[in-house]
Design an enzyme around this catalytic site. Structure first.
Site, short mmCIF file in Angstrom:
data_model
loop_
_atom_site.label_atom_id
_atom_site.label_comp_id
_atom_site.label_asym_id
_atom_site.label_seq_id
_atom_site.Cartn_x
_atom_site.Cartn_y
_atom_site.Cartn_z
N ASP A 1 33.14 41.10 11.67
CA ASP A 1 33.37 39.96 10.79
C ASP A 1 33.26 38.60 11.48
O ASP A 1 33.78 37.61 10.99
CB ASP A 1 34.77 40.09 10.18
CG ASP A 1 35.84 40.24 11.25
OD1 ASP A 1 35.56 39.88 12.41
OD2 ASP A 1 36.95 40.71 10.93
N GLU B 1 31.74 48.94 11.51
CA GLU B 1 33.09 48.51 11.07
C GLU B 1 32.97 47.82 9.70
O GLU B 1 33.43 46.70 9.49
CB GLU B 1 33.76 47.60 12.09
CG GLU B 1 35.28 47.53 11.90
CD GLU B 1 35.97 46.64 12.92
OE1 GLU B 1 36.01 45.41 12.74
OE2 GLU B 1 36.47 47.18 13.92
N GLU C 1 36.75 35.13 8.68
CA GLU C 1 36.28 36.51 8.86
C GLU C 1 36.11 37.27 7.54
O GLU C 1 35.23 38.11 7.41
CB GLU C 1 37.22 37.28 9.79
CG GLU C 1 37.14 36.85 11.26
CD GLU C 1 37.94 35.59 11.58
OE1 GLU C 1 38.63 35.07 10.68
OE2 GLU C 1 37.88 35.12 12.73
N HIS D 1 45.39 34.22 18.69
CA HIS D 1 44.21 33.36 18.79
C HIS D 1 43.60 32.96 17.46
O HIS D 1 42.67 32.15 17.43
CB HIS D 1 43.12 34.08 19.59
CG HIS D 1 42.45 35.17 18.81
ND1 HIS D 1 43.03 36.40 18.64
CD2 HIS D 1 41.29 35.20 18.12
CE1 HIS D 1 42.23 37.15 17.90
NE2 HIS D 1 41.17 36.45 17.56
N ARG E 1 42.04 31.50 14.11
CA ARG E 1 41.84 30.11 13.65
C ARG E 1 42.89 29.70 12.62
O ARG E 1 43.39 28.58 12.66
CB ARG E 1 40.44 29.97 13.02
CG ARG E 1 39.36 29.64 14.03
CD ARG E 1 37.99 29.56 13.40
NE ARG E 1 36.98 29.57 14.45
CZ ARG E 1 36.38 28.49 14.93
NH1 ARG E 1 36.69 27.31 14.46
NH2 ARG E 1 35.48 28.59 15.89
N HIS F 1 44.01 33.13 25.16
CA HIS F 1 42.61 32.88 24.76
C HIS F 1 42.15 31.55 25.36
O HIS F 1 42.93 30.60 25.42
CB HIS F 1 42.57 32.84 23.23
CG HIS F 1 41.19 32.84 22.64
ND1 HIS F 1 40.34 31.75 22.72
CD2 HIS F 1 40.51 33.77 21.94
CE1 HIS F 1 39.20 32.03 22.11
NE2 HIS F 1 39.28 33.25 21.61
C1 UD1 Z 1 35.99 34.41 17.42
C2 UD1 Z 1 35.82 35.04 16.03
C3 UD1 Z 1 37.06 35.82 15.65
C4 UD1 Z 1 37.47 36.79 16.72
C5 UD1 Z 1 37.56 36.06 18.04
C6 UD1 Z 1 37.85 37.06 19.13
C7 UD1 Z 1 34.49 33.74 14.48
C8 UD1 Z 1 34.48 32.66 13.48
N1 UD1 Z 1 35.65 34.00 15.05
O1 UD1 Z 1 37.02 33.44 17.30
O2 UD1 Z 1 36.80 36.53 14.46
O3 UD1 Z 1 38.72 37.32 16.38
O4 UD1 Z 1 36.32 35.42 18.33
O5 UD1 Z 1 38.30 36.45 20.29
O6 UD1 Z 1 33.46 34.33 14.72
N2 UD1 Z 1 35.96 29.89 24.45
C9 UD1 Z 1 35.62 29.76 25.76
N3 UD1 Z 1 35.10 30.85 26.41
C10 UD1 Z 1 34.90 32.04 25.80
C11 UD1 Z 1 35.24 32.17 24.44
C12 UD1 Z 1 35.75 31.08 23.77
O7 UD1 Z 1 35.79 28.71 26.37
O8 UD1 Z 1 34.41 32.98 26.44
C13 UD1 Z 1 36.55 28.73 23.74
C14 UD1 Z 1 35.50 27.66 23.40
O9 UD1 Z 1 36.10 26.43 23.61
C15 UD1 Z 1 35.31 27.85 21.90
C16 UD1 Z 1 36.68 28.34 21.45
O10 UD1 Z 1 37.16 29.13 22.53
O11 UD1 Z 1 34.93 26.64 21.30
C17 UD1 Z 1 36.68 29.14 20.20
O12 UD1 Z 1 35.72 30.20 20.26
P1 UD1 Z 1 35.00 30.71 18.89
O13 UD1 Z 1 34.05 31.81 19.19
O14 UD1 Z 1 34.47 29.54 18.15
O15 UD1 Z 1 36.21 31.26 18.04
P2 UD1 Z 1 37.31 32.33 18.39
O16 UD1 Z 1 38.61 31.70 17.97
O17 UD1 Z 1 37.17 32.85 19.76
N1 UDP Z 2 41.33 42.09 24.90
C1 UDP Z 2 40.96 41.99 26.25
N2 UDP Z 2 41.61 41.11 27.06
C2 UDP Z 2 42.61 40.31 26.61
C3 UDP Z 2 42.99 40.40 25.24
C4 UDP Z 2 42.31 41.28 24.41
O1 UDP Z 2 40.06 42.70 26.69
O2 UDP Z 2 43.16 39.54 27.40
C5 UDP Z 2 40.59 43.00 24.02
C6 UDP Z 2 41.43 44.01 23.26
O3 UDP Z 2 41.51 45.22 23.97
C7 UDP Z 2 40.68 44.19 21.96
C8 UDP Z 2 39.90 42.92 21.80
O4 UDP Z 2 39.99 42.21 23.03
O5 UDP Z 2 39.72 45.24 22.06
C9 UDP Z 2 40.50 42.12 20.69
O6 UDP Z 2 39.89 40.89 20.69
P1 UDP Z 2 40.49 39.64 19.99
O7 UDP Z 2 41.95 39.80 19.81
O8 UDP Z 2 39.99 38.46 20.75
O9 UDP Z 2 39.73 39.64 18.59
P2 UDP Z 2 39.94 40.39 17.20
O10 UDP Z 2 40.06 41.85 17.42
O11 UDP Z 2 41.15 39.78 16.57
O12 UDP Z 2 38.73 40.01 16.43
#
Ligand code: UD1
Ligand code: UDP
Length: 365
Positions: A95, A117, A131, A204, A206, A237
């Site tokens: 999602d 999924e 999502e 984490h 949004r 995060h």
């Molecule tokens: C995204 C997904 C969410 C998922 C989450 C898992 C969308 C809209 N959201 O949200 O469904 O649960 O990933 O973690 O697709 N950032 C870094 N380094 C990284 C990753 C993120 O610096 O490796 C920071 C960046 O500043 C970025 C912010 O995190 O702008 C948010 O990342 P983004 O992918 O936009 O949304 P998530 O909240 O991570």
């Molecule tokens: N996870 C990880 N390291 C962390 C926190 C989570 O590897 O510090 C893994 C966790 O095992 C799970 C996945 O990240 O498989 C979940 O990701 P996240 O919570 O970012 O996203 P969501 O599942 O809510 O989309």
């Protein structure tokens, strides 16, 4: 058969890598992986952990990226990659905005999409945001739906999807868990936690940014101060909005450890040793019951009701009092704890990837 798995964030990578590996082991498939790079460090860590390399990397991540930024970056990047690689099938997961935009790009290129999924729903387009929209939209674009549970399949049938195109496979996250946990695992934070009850926390989403996150952190601060026999580990995060708030509200509490995001091996090993998990994550709701670890979900609703029904998870919302009450129940009521810890994992048996591979193979024959 030329197949292109596409993913971009940590959870998609954890759940797609077992499938990528299964497909790459079978010579019936010519597998070209495309990562969008919606996440960077979080994504790369998972690729390394599972020894998966991507043939294409769109590298779209920007600090403070908006949903429109991600959508536009993936859509235009995928258009180029699809033209060059010409896959016969694109596989997306779950999602995220990567999944939505990649599925849309494939549709524009008239390439069928398989959704891994598939069929999770809350019925509320704003919970979780964005999502719920992403998975509904991918569902409408997909030619094949791989649902983790019977309930997810029923959601798709209710929307009028063709039953012949829906397959219940289990969740590939359980496949990943079979390979990551070690009896001899050690870590400095586990040593610090020794003799205390370990609470593993993630937060984490949004829709929880801002006030809900402040209320959650306030609950965790209060509970850690009230229970010196508890040790909270919170891998934060990298989103700066979350990191700065966590540092401000939690860093001075001695039995709370804020850490960088853990690699997936560490996270699964901590999870397997935790007393309970406090989370707004989707994946953690599926992983914890595999280890008999109760999950308190810091959201008002979940697309994973199987855990609520099975008794492995409980919704505690994002209000300080309700989060605190949920944790207090599990810490202080051994019977309530035992009921959750003994409940059966409803998310699969660890062979979902092989089932998906076999279904694709039979269709290709
Ligand atoms: C995204 C997904 C969410 C998922 C989450 C898992 C969308 C809209 N959201 O949200 O469904 O649960 O990933 O973690 O697709 N950032 C870094 N380094 C990284 C990753 C993120 O610096 O490796 C920071 C960046 O500043 C970025 C912010 O995190 O702008 C948010 O990342 P983004 O992918 O936009 O949304 P998530 O909240 O991570
Ligand atoms: N996870 C990880 N390291 C962390 C926190 C989570 O590897 O510090 C893994 C966790 O095992 C799970 C996945 O990240 O498989 C979940 O990701 P996240 O919570 O970012 O996203 P969501 O599942 O809510 O989309």
């Amino acid at each position: 058969m030329r197949v292109m798995p596409v993913f971009g964030t940590r959870p998609e990578a954890i759940k797609m890598c077992p499938l990528v590996r299964a497909l790459k082991e079978d010579e019936a498939f010519d597998v070209r992986v495309c990562v969008t790079g919606q996440h960077r460090e979080l994504l790369d860590g998972v690729l390394d952990a599972f020894s998966v390399t991507a043939e294409y990397d769109l590298g779209i991540m920007r600090p403070g990226q908006t949903l429109s930024d991600i959508t536009c970056g993936v859509l235009s990047g995928m258009a180029r990659v699809l033209l060059e690689a010409r896959p016969e099938l694109v596989l997306v997961h779950g999602d995220t905005t990567t999944a939505f935009a990649a599925a849309l790009a494939a549709y524009y290129a008239r390439i069928p999409v398989a959704h891994v999924e598939a069929g999770l729903r809350t019925g509320d387009l704003y919970a979780p945001y964005p999502e719920e929209f992403n998975r509904v939209a991918v569902g409408d674009l997909a030619a094949l739906h791989f649902s983790p549970t019977e309930r997810a399949r029923e959601n798709l049938l209710r929307e009028g999807k063709d039953p012949a195109r829906i397959f219940v496979t289990g969740n590939t996250v359980i496949d990943a868990l079979r390979t990551t946990v070690r009896a001899d695992f050690s870590h400095p934070l586990l040593t610090r936690a020794a003799g205390r009850r370990l609470i593993l926390m993630t937060a984490h989403r949004r829709e929880n940014l801002g006030r809900p996150m402040e209320r959650i952190f306030s609950a965790v601060r209060t509970l850690a101060k009230a229970h010196s026999d508890v040790f909270v580990v919170y891998p934060v995060h990298p989103n700066p909005e979350i990191r700065l708030l966590a540092e401000r509200m939690l860093s001075d509490v001695r039995n709370i450890a804020l850490t960088a995001p853990m690699d997936v091996f560490d996270f699964h090993n901590f999870l397997s040793r935790a007393t309970l998990v406090l989370t707004d994550s989707g994946g953690a709701q599926e992983e914890a019951p595999f280890f008999g670890v109760p999950v308190l979900v810091m959201r008002d609703t979940t697309e994973r009701p199987e855990g609520l029904d099975a008794g492995t998870a409980m919704l505690v919302g994002t209000r300080t009092e309700t989060v605190l009450a949920g944790v207090e129940t599990l810490l202080c009521d051994p019977a309530a704890y035992a009921r959750m810890a003994r409940a059966k994992n409803p998310y699969g048996d660890g062979y979902a990837s092989l089932r998906i591979r076999d279904i694709l193979k039979n269709r290709a024959d």
